[in-house]
Design a protein around this motif. Structure first.
Motif, PDB file in Angstrom:
ATOM      1  N   GLY A 144       0.954  -1.170   0.012  1.00 43.49           N
ATOM      2  CA  GLY A 144       0.060   0.036  -0.090  1.00 43.49           C
ATOM      3  C   GLY A 144       0.826   1.389  -0.089  1.00 43.49           C
ATOM      4  O   GLY A 144       0.253   2.276  -0.356  1.00 43.49           O
ATOM      5  N   ARG A 202       3.114   3.990  -1.470  1.00 41.16           N
ATOM      6  CA  ARG A 202       3.660   4.362  -2.714  1.00 41.16           C
ATOM      7  C   ARG A 202       5.400   4.832  -2.483  1.00 41.16           C
ATOM      8  O   ARG A 202       5.619   5.995  -2.568  1.00 41.16           O
ATOM      9  CB  ARG A 202       2.983   5.673  -3.088  1.00 41.16           C
ATOM     10  CG  ARG A 202       1.374   5.170  -3.346  1.00 41.16           C
ATOM     11  CD  ARG A 202       0.507   6.249  -4.068  1.00 41.16           C
ATOM     12  NE  ARG A 202       0.578   7.434  -3.372  1.00 41.16           N
ATOM     13  CZ  ARG A 202       0.062   8.483  -4.062  1.00 41.16           C
ATOM     14  NH1 ARG A 202      -0.244   8.563  -5.240  1.00 41.16           N
ATOM     15  NH2 ARG A 202      -0.111   9.739  -3.224  1.00 41.16           N
ATOM     16  N   HIS A 238      -4.834  -6.873  -6.078  1.00 45.50           N
ATOM     17  CA  HIS A 238      -3.971  -5.816  -5.724  1.00 45.50           C
ATOM     18  C   HIS A 238      -3.459  -5.361  -6.495  1.00 45.50           C
ATOM     19  O   HIS A 238      -2.362  -5.880  -7.613  1.00 45.50           O
ATOM     20  CB  HIS A 238      -3.219  -6.470  -4.511  1.00 45.50           C
ATOM     21  CG  HIS A 238      -1.867  -5.609  -3.910  1.00 45.50           C
ATOM     22  ND1 HIS A 238      -2.310  -4.220  -3.371  1.00 45.50           N
ATOM     23  CD2 HIS A 238      -0.711  -5.960  -3.509  1.00 45.50           C
ATOM     24  CE1 HIS A 238      -1.133  -3.642  -2.888  1.00 45.50           C
ATOM     25  NE2 HIS A 238      -0.319  -4.467  -3.103  1.00 45.50           N
ATOM     26  N   HIS A 284       0.250  -2.990  -6.999  1.00 45.91           N
ATOM     27  CA  HIS A 284       1.175  -2.115  -6.356  1.00 45.91           C
ATOM     28  C   HIS A 284       1.513  -0.580  -6.785  1.00 45.91           C
ATOM     29  O   HIS A 284       1.253  -0.176  -7.860  1.00 45.91           O
ATOM     30  CB  HIS A 284       2.763  -2.833  -6.507  1.00 45.91           C
ATOM     31  CG  HIS A 284       2.552  -4.249  -5.765  1.00 45.91           C
ATOM     32  ND1 HIS A 284       3.982  -4.596  -5.400  1.00 45.91           N
ATOM     33  CD2 HIS A 284       1.877  -5.158  -5.622  1.00 45.91           C
ATOM     34  CE1 HIS A 284       3.860  -5.874  -4.787  1.00 45.91           C
ATOM     35  NE2 HIS A 284       2.350  -5.980  -4.848  1.00 45.91           N
ATOM     36  N   GLN A 312       0.156   2.230  -6.532  1.00 44.80           N
ATOM     37  CA  GLN A 312      -0.768   3.298  -6.907  1.00 44.80           C
ATOM     38  C   GLN A 312      -2.152   3.005  -6.189  1.00 44.80           C
ATOM     39  O   GLN A 312      -2.334   1.871  -5.352  1.00 44.80           O
ATOM     40  CB  GLN A 312      -1.188   3.035  -8.442  1.00 44.80           C
ATOM     41  CG  GLN A 312      -0.283   2.523  -9.099  1.00 44.80           C
ATOM     42  CD  GLN A 312       0.927   3.318  -9.661  1.00 44.80           C
ATOM     43  OE1 GLN A 312       0.912   4.763  -9.595  1.00 44.80           O
ATOM     44  NE2 GLN A 312       1.885   2.798  -9.889  1.00 44.80           N
ATOM     45  N   PHE A 313      -3.106   4.026  -5.970  1.00 47.09           N
ATOM     46  CA  PHE A 313      -4.400   3.834  -5.477  1.00 47.09           C
ATOM     47  C   PHE A 313      -5.413   3.836  -6.612  1.00 47.09           C
ATOM     48  O   PHE A 313      -5.248   4.338  -7.774  1.00 47.09           O
ATOM     49  CB  PHE A 313      -4.622   4.931  -4.441  1.00 47.09           C
ATOM     50  CG  PHE A 313      -3.726   4.785  -3.240  1.00 47.09           C
ATOM     51  CD1 PHE A 313      -3.746   3.714  -2.436  1.00 47.09           C
ATOM     52  CD2 PHE A 313      -3.090   6.059  -2.834  1.00 47.09           C
ATOM     53  CE1 PHE A 313      -2.926   3.726  -1.332  1.00 47.09           C
ATOM     54  CE2 PHE A 313      -2.221   6.019  -1.583  1.00 47.09           C
ATOM     55  CZ  PHE A 313      -2.373   4.995  -0.977  1.00 47.09           C
ATOM     56  N   ASP A 330      -6.138  -0.138  -2.608  1.00 41.54           N
ATOM     57  CA  ASP A 330      -5.109  -0.763  -3.320  1.00 41.54           C
ATOM     58  C   ASP A 330      -5.552  -2.184  -3.549  1.00 41.54           C
ATOM     59  O   ASP A 330      -4.849  -2.873  -4.219  1.00 41.54           O
ATOM     60  CB  ASP A 330      -3.719  -0.783  -2.552  1.00 41.54           C
ATOM     61  CG  ASP A 330      -3.636  -1.385  -1.127  1.00 41.54           C
ATOM     62  OD1 ASP A 330      -3.958  -2.395  -1.051  1.00 41.54           O
ATOM     63  OD2 ASP A 330      -3.027  -0.522  -0.359  1.00 41.54           O
TER      64      ASP A 330
END
Ligand code: C2O
Ligand code: CU
Length: 502
Positions: A141, A143, A432, A434, A436-437, A456
């Protein structure tokens, strides 16, 4: 589709009293308090001793609130704005619920130490691998720059006896976690995971902050069951037959709580495959959802039950408005004596608020950042399916491939991607991404309102589709995968490339 299972320890669980093995259970508020108090004292002394003139002009550092839960890793760096810790992964033989188990631990703790910092801080982790197998640490989660992401795509796994230094700035406040990204189905199942708390610049003012890690483990014949040995596990991922609550086996937490108090709970599901449905029972406990994977929500919301997919986190506000026994529970589909599937209600945290004559607390929450308001400029789709692999195992695929060295799509930094996930088979996949949201905007073509906020990880139920809007603001080579760790291990892991802007 959720698969019912018999909780072998149901009786123990329902009758559970306190009293896990103190050597193996999560640490109480006292130990966390000690760790934090120690840090503060060190900071003061170091600043006074070593930095005479210049630094006296710095504003005093706002101390972090205590976090009740697994003991917090000691900050080895006296400088404000830097949190520096050492993590060592090693085998650990633990007695859990009266059973000797071969587990794996960070710093001898299951869960590993909680990493506690403030948004904007630099986190430095000196990692040492004392396992007999390679491993990495992924910061789920966060960044981070991709080179620090801890996947085998961006780093050579740390060999037995090896070291690696992770170092990055914490860009976002929120509740996160860390775990290996190599053979994660075995390593996470055996205990290699820990919580990360990144406080807001002005942390929420509440009476207590807690971290609850709700896991399950599969114990057969007095051992953690061997990985991927059954068709069911390959098909649905491993669902355990025992709960592991902040490292306590089948033993709910029982913190002291007080009428009139407001608490912040950060809840994580670090299990291999189970979606946990959670909520509170008890007349005088009130709660609402304050934050998601990506931090605090602009508009908190109330609900009766919350589904927490593998890897997801929720921040809750919990208020004790009066006395009376209550509990934070999970509802687990279970087969009863009549062979019917029923929801067993299992306590995760038992609550018995002590009376108080003090005035009830008003919580003060920092204002949340507004959600991005961006129109997608790129469309991508990922199909999820499964075939029989040549080795006889199931092979899980994303867009027909099982190869995390191969990009499933490439976009540019700053792109807003409309990403449609299409699940072509029966089992659910918590997907999921990785680095980024994203936001969840549609399920099966219908606008979603009940799952607000930045995420995420998202549940993609069997034979359903989910539309996301992903904010691809962090350039690099990223993994995108199913967080059912057995599915990921059996191929359901791909790469997404975000080209840096000029
Ligand atoms: Cu929680 Cu790719 O990981
Ligand atoms: Cu999956």
């Amino acid at each position: 589709m959720r698969r019912p299972l018999v909780i072998t320890s149901l009786v123990t669980l329902l009758a559970a009293a306190c009293g896990g093995d103190p050597a193996t259970t999560a640490t109480t508020d006292t130990a966390s308090a000690d760790a934090l108090a120690g840090d503060t004292a060190d900071d003061d002394t170091a600043e006074a001793d070593t930095t005479p003139a210049a630094d006296t002009a710095l504003p005093p550092e706002v101390p972090l609130p205590e976090v009740w839960g697994p003991a917090v890793a000691a900050d080895e760096n006296p400088l404000p704005g830097v949190v520096e810790v050492t993590l060592t992964a090693a085998a650990k033989r633990v007695k859990l619920g009266g059973i000797q188990l071969d587990m794996l631990a960070y710093n001898d703790q299951i869960p590993g130490p909680t990493l506690h910092a403030k948004v904007g801080d630099e986190l430095v982790v000196h990692f040492h691998n004392d396992l007999d197998q390679p491993t990495t640490i992924h910061w789920h989660g966060l960044r981070v720059p991709d080179a620090m992401d801890g996947t085998p795509r961006v780093q050579e796994p740390v060999p037995p006896g090896g070291d690696f230094e992770y170092r990055f700035v914490l860009r976002d406040a929120g509740s996160f976690w860390y775990h290996p990204h190599v053979r994660s189905n075995e390593q996470v199942e055996r205990g290699l995971y820990g919580a990360i708390v990144v406080e807001e610049a002005e942390p929420a003012q509440v009476d207590v902050e807690r971290f609850i890690l709700l896991d399950d483990v599969l114990i057969e014949g007095g051992e953690i069951a061997p990985a991927l040995a059954t068709f069911m596990e390959q098909m649905h991922g491993r669902t355990g037959n025992h709960l592991l609550i902040n490292g306590q086996l089948d033993d709910p937490l029982a913190p002291a709580v007080t009428v009139g108090h407001v608490e912040r709970w950060r809840v994580l599901n670090p299990s291999n495959a189970r979606t946990f449905t959670v909520g509170f029972v008890g007349d005088n406990v009130h709660w609402r959802v304050m934050g998601t994977d990506g931090g605090l929500l602009p508009e908190p919301y109330e609900t009766d039950r919350l589904d927490i997919a593998v890897g997801q986190r929720y921040d809750l506000e919990v208020r004790y408005d009066g006395p009376g026994e209550a509990a934070f529970v999970t509802w687990i589909p279970t087969v009863n004596a009549q062979n019917q599937v029923v929801d067993a209600e299992l306590p995760v945290v038992t609550l018995d608020p002590a009376p108080s004559t003090a005035l009830a607390t008003e919580a003060v929450w920092p204002s949340a950042l507004p959600l991005p308001d961006r129109e997608p400029n790129v469309d991508e789709q990922i199909a999820f399916d499964v075939v029989q692999g040549e080795d006889g195992n199931l092979q899980w695929r994303l867009n027909g491939q099982s190869n995390w060295r191969h990009p499933i799509f490439t976009c540019g930094e700053g792109d807003t991607v409309r990403l449609v996930l299409v699940n072509q088979a029966g089992p659910e996949h918590p997907f999921h991404l990785h680095g980024q949201f994203f936001e969840i905007v549609r399920r099966n073509g219908v606008a979603v309102t009940g799952e607000p906020g930045l995420k995420d990880t998202v549940r993609v139920p069997g034979l359903e589709s989910v539309e996301l809007v992903a904010y691809m603001d962090n350039p690099g080579q990223w993994m995108a995968h199913c967080h059912i760790l057995e599915h990921a291990e059996l191929g359901m892991m791909a790469e997404v490339v975000v080209e840096p802007a000029e």
